[in-house]
Design a protein around this motif. Structure first.
Motif, short mmCIF file in Angstrom:
data_model
loop_
_atom_site.label_atom_id
_atom_site.label_comp_id
_atom_site.label_asym_id
_atom_site.label_seq_id
_atom_site.Cartn_x
_atom_site.Cartn_y
_atom_site.Cartn_z
N ASN B 75 0.85 -1.23 0.12
CA ASN B 75 0.15 0.04 -0.17
C ASN B 75 0.86 1.17 -0.03
O ASN B 75 0.28 2.27 -0.09
CB ASN B 75 -1.05 0.02 1.02
N THR B 76 2.10 1.22 0.23
CA THR B 76 2.87 2.32 0.30
C THR B 76 2.79 3.52 -0.60
O THR B 76 2.55 4.52 -0.37
CB THR B 76 4.61 1.91 0.42
N PRO B 77 2.90 3.05 -2.12
CA PRO B 77 2.73 4.08 -3.02
C PRO B 77 1.58 4.88 -3.03
O PRO B 77 1.34 5.91 -3.10
CB PRO B 77 3.11 3.40 -4.19
N TRP B 78 0.40 3.95 -2.68
CA TRP B 78 -1.14 4.51 -2.51
C TRP B 78 -0.96 5.37 -1.27
O TRP B 78 -2.27 6.17 -1.47
CB TRP B 78 -1.94 3.36 -2.51
N TYR B 79 -0.27 5.05 -0.05
CA TYR B 79 -0.72 6.03 1.14
C TYR B 79 0.29 7.27 0.94
O TYR B 79 0.23 7.89 1.89
CB TYR B 79 -0.30 5.17 2.11
N CYS B 80 1.08 7.18 -0.12
CA CYS B 80 1.85 8.61 -0.32
C CYS B 80 0.88 9.69 -0.54
O CYS B 80 0.07 9.55 -1.62
CB CYS B 80 2.82 8.52 -1.47
N VAL B 81 0.97 10.99 0.18
CA VAL B 81 0.04 11.94 -0.02
C VAL B 81 0.63 13.05 -0.90
O VAL B 81 0.06 13.97 -1.06
CB VAL B 81 -0.31 12.45 1.50
N SER B 82 1.59 12.73 -1.38
CA SER B 82 2.25 13.89 -2.51
C SER B 82 2.70 15.22 -1.92
O SER B 82 2.41 16.21 -2.34
CB SER B 82 1.36 13.97 -3.70
N CYS B 83 3.21 15.05 -0.70
CA CYS B 83 3.45 16.39 0.24
C CYS B 83 4.95 16.76 -0.25
O CYS B 83 5.45 17.73 0.29
CB CYS B 83 3.15 16.16 1.61
N TYR B 84 5.55 15.80 -0.81
CA TYR B 84 7.28 16.11 -1.20
C TYR B 84 8.15 16.51 0.15
O TYR B 84 9.14 17.01 -0.10
CB TYR B 84 7.12 17.62 -2.06
N TYR B 85 7.53 16.17 1.15
CA TYR B 85 8.52 16.44 2.37
C TYR B 85 9.85 15.54 2.19
O TYR B 85 11.17 16.08 2.19
CB TYR B 85 7.90 16.03 3.57
N CYS B 86 9.89 14.21 1.88
CA CYS B 86 10.75 13.42 1.59
C CYS B 86 11.78 13.88 0.51
O CYS B 86 13.04 13.90 0.61
CB CYS B 86 10.41 12.00 1.43
N MET B 87 10.99 14.27 -0.45
CA MET B 87 11.86 14.83 -1.71
C MET B 87 12.86 16.05 -1.59
O MET B 87 13.76 15.71 -1.93
CB MET B 87 11.00 14.92 -2.82
#
Lengths: 328, 204
Positions: B75-87
């Motif tokens: 489920n990891t990619p689907w639970y990514c909220v696209s907030c770009y903190y990690c990036m």
């Protein structure tokens, strides 16, 4: 008079219509003109790229191509929605970086008789043009009814400060431009450490518990720091924090009643527009009780007590707790 | 940039490793993902990390180890909220959010996307896209109605009587979608884009 190309995005057509209306009113006070990109299409939000790659970039590419085509004097393209802003800016940036992506997207655009040269449209967020192009001084001059005494938590969300492509106009984790803007219109800005955290985006639809957790963190953080109002700059953030506040209260047994207004609505109020003109009342958590906190005069700054020379230095909050205990 | 085999570490079952495939289908990231140092800054920064089957760091190690099925059905990619903190925090400048989008596309294409507890997420995206492809604009009411009726009928009732009704009452919901004028042009562009290889190996 500054003129910009304007990409409103789907949300501003209805759900966030007050964002658009308040922006247009504020723009007049600030001498800004927005020319809407004719026949723009949806940016795809975070959904299209999940299913298809080239079509997702072609979808945004059409908007960039239209903006470039209709843009007579090299005007910047302004998007008030953070997701639209990010998609436009990211597509432009990635097309410039990847010749392969650029070739494929332009091949697709050619099927519609369009072409886009990466870098030809300068994409900016609304907050960026108000704080940088217009500037705080000009904003201050437009203020007729300062929002003295109103405690605002400025909420930036993710996508206007992150990711950093060619340098953003503000810090990626602790931005301050809206803080300064809100102080400029007389409001009091509360400390809001969660100011650039995520509202959960579309997770309300996919896994509600995850979204409610994120929304709860944001609401709690703002309320803990004494905010009357949260100022939002993105329709998704506004919707999640406003429309799901009830669900958060049920899920966590809390009792939050904090209104979420667009920063343009707050600017408009300070510029002398009436509450009705600014669309106050369209939010689900009524902002009117909070707006009643606006004072005619600025609040007197709270004088700090001089620390006792005989005691060990303590953080202020602990001292307060101790004095309360003593009184009891 | 040359994406030849110089950074291959895991055993190879196809012509290319899973890692190479992911990199090839992620625009601009190339080949940063191969330089992941497993520091875990991504997982530590992730607002929804606690609910993921594997943290992003773990997932990248699994990609490197060619664990295709486990990665694509998580489920990891689907639970990514696209907030770009990690990036913005990644010391190796891996375009993590874009890698997550690539994994979602691969999971949909290869039929793994209904394996995890985020199994409805692809349908949400597809319902959203249907409106965009046919009208050129998104349509909140149609999206919420179709998606919830298909997947959470009880939710649909709850939303129609609660929040949905409130939004409608406040004039914040359109009853009909808006269609752009030149929808034929958009359709032609998207059809061509799909023919070029929207779902195939983008090789970017």
């Amino acid at each position: 008079m500054q003129t910009y190309s304007y990409y409103p995005g789907c949300a501003l057509e209805r759900n966030a219509a007050v964002y658009h209306d308040s922006l247009m009113a504020v723009a007049e006070s600030l001498d800004l003109t927005f020319t809407e990109v004719a026949d723009w299409n949806c940016c795809g939000a975070t959904e299209y790229i999940t299913i298809d790659l080239i079509p997702a970039y072609a979808l945004v590419g059409r908007n960039l191509a239209l903006a470039a085509e209709q843009n007579c004097n090299g005007r910047s393209l302004v998007a008030p929605c953070s997701a639209c802003f990010l998609n436009l800016k990211k597509a432009d940036h990635y097309l410039a970086q990847s010749p392969e992506l650029n070739r494929k997207v332009n091949q697709a655009l050619a099927a519609g008789g369009l072409h886009y040269e990466p870098g030809s449209v300068h994409v900016k967020h609304l907050l960026e043009i108000i704080t940088e192009d217009v500037g705080f001084e000009k904003v201050a001059r437009a203020v007729k009814r300062p929002l003295f005494g109103l405690k605002i938590a400025p909420y930036y969300g993710c996508l206007i400060v992150r990711p950093v492509f060619d340098g953003t106009f503000d810090d990626a984790e602790q931005p301050t431009s809206m803080d300064t803007l809100m102080r400029t219109i007389g409001a009091e800005v509360v400390d809001f450490p969660a100011k650039a955290q995520c509202c959960g985006g579309h997770m309300t639809q996919i896994s509600e518990a995850v979204a409610l957790h994120l929304i709860h963190q944001l609401l709690k953080n703002a309320v803990d720091h004494g905010a009357d109002v949260i100022a939002a700059i993105c329709p998704m953030c506004q919707l999640n924090l406003d429309a799901y506040q009830d669900a958060v209260n049920k899920h966590y047994g809390t009792n939050f009643h904090i209104p979420i207004l667009y920063f343009t609505q707050l600017l408009g109020l300070a510029f002398g527009f009436g509450e009705a003109t600014m669309g106050i009342g369209q939010e689900l958590v009524d902002a009117r009780p909070a707006l009643a906190n606006i004072q005619v005069k600025p609040l007197k700054p709270v004088k700090r007590k001089r620390p006792s020379k005989t005691e060990l230095p303590m953080p202020p909050k602990l001292q307060e707790v101790r004095s309360c205990l003593k009184n009891e | 940039m040359d994406t030849s085999v110089k950074y291959v570490r895991g055993p190879t079952t196809h012509d290319r490793t899973f890692l190479e495939e992911v990199i090839a289908q992620t625009p601009v990231d190339d080949p940063r993902l191969a330089y992941c140092v497993q520091c875990g800054t991504c997982g530590g920064s992730c607002p929804s990390g606690a609910d993921m089957d594997y943290s992003p760091r773990e997932l990248f190690a699994m990609i490197d180890a060619n664990m295709r099925e486990e990665v694509l059905s998580s489920n990891t990619p689907w639970y990514c909220v696209s907030c770009y903190y990690c990036m913005v925090r990644c010391p190796q400048d891996v375009h993590i959010t874009d890698v997550m989008y690539t994994l979602k596309r691969m999971a949909v294409r290869e039929g793994f996307s209904h394996e995890s507890n985020a199994k409805d997420a692809p349908d949400f995206s597809e319902t959203f896209i249907d409106f965009v492809e046919n009208y050129g604009r998104s349509f909140e009411l149609g999206l919420a109605t179709l998606y919830h009726l298909r997947h959470h009928p009880l939710n649909a009732v709850r939303m129609a009587t609660g929040m949905g009704f409130d939004l409608f009452r406040k004039g914040r919901m359109n009853l009909l979608p808006t269609r752009i004028e030149n929808i034929d042009q958009l359709k032609a562009i998207l059809a061509e884009a799909k023919a070029i290889g929207g779902n195939g190996d983008a090789n970017l």
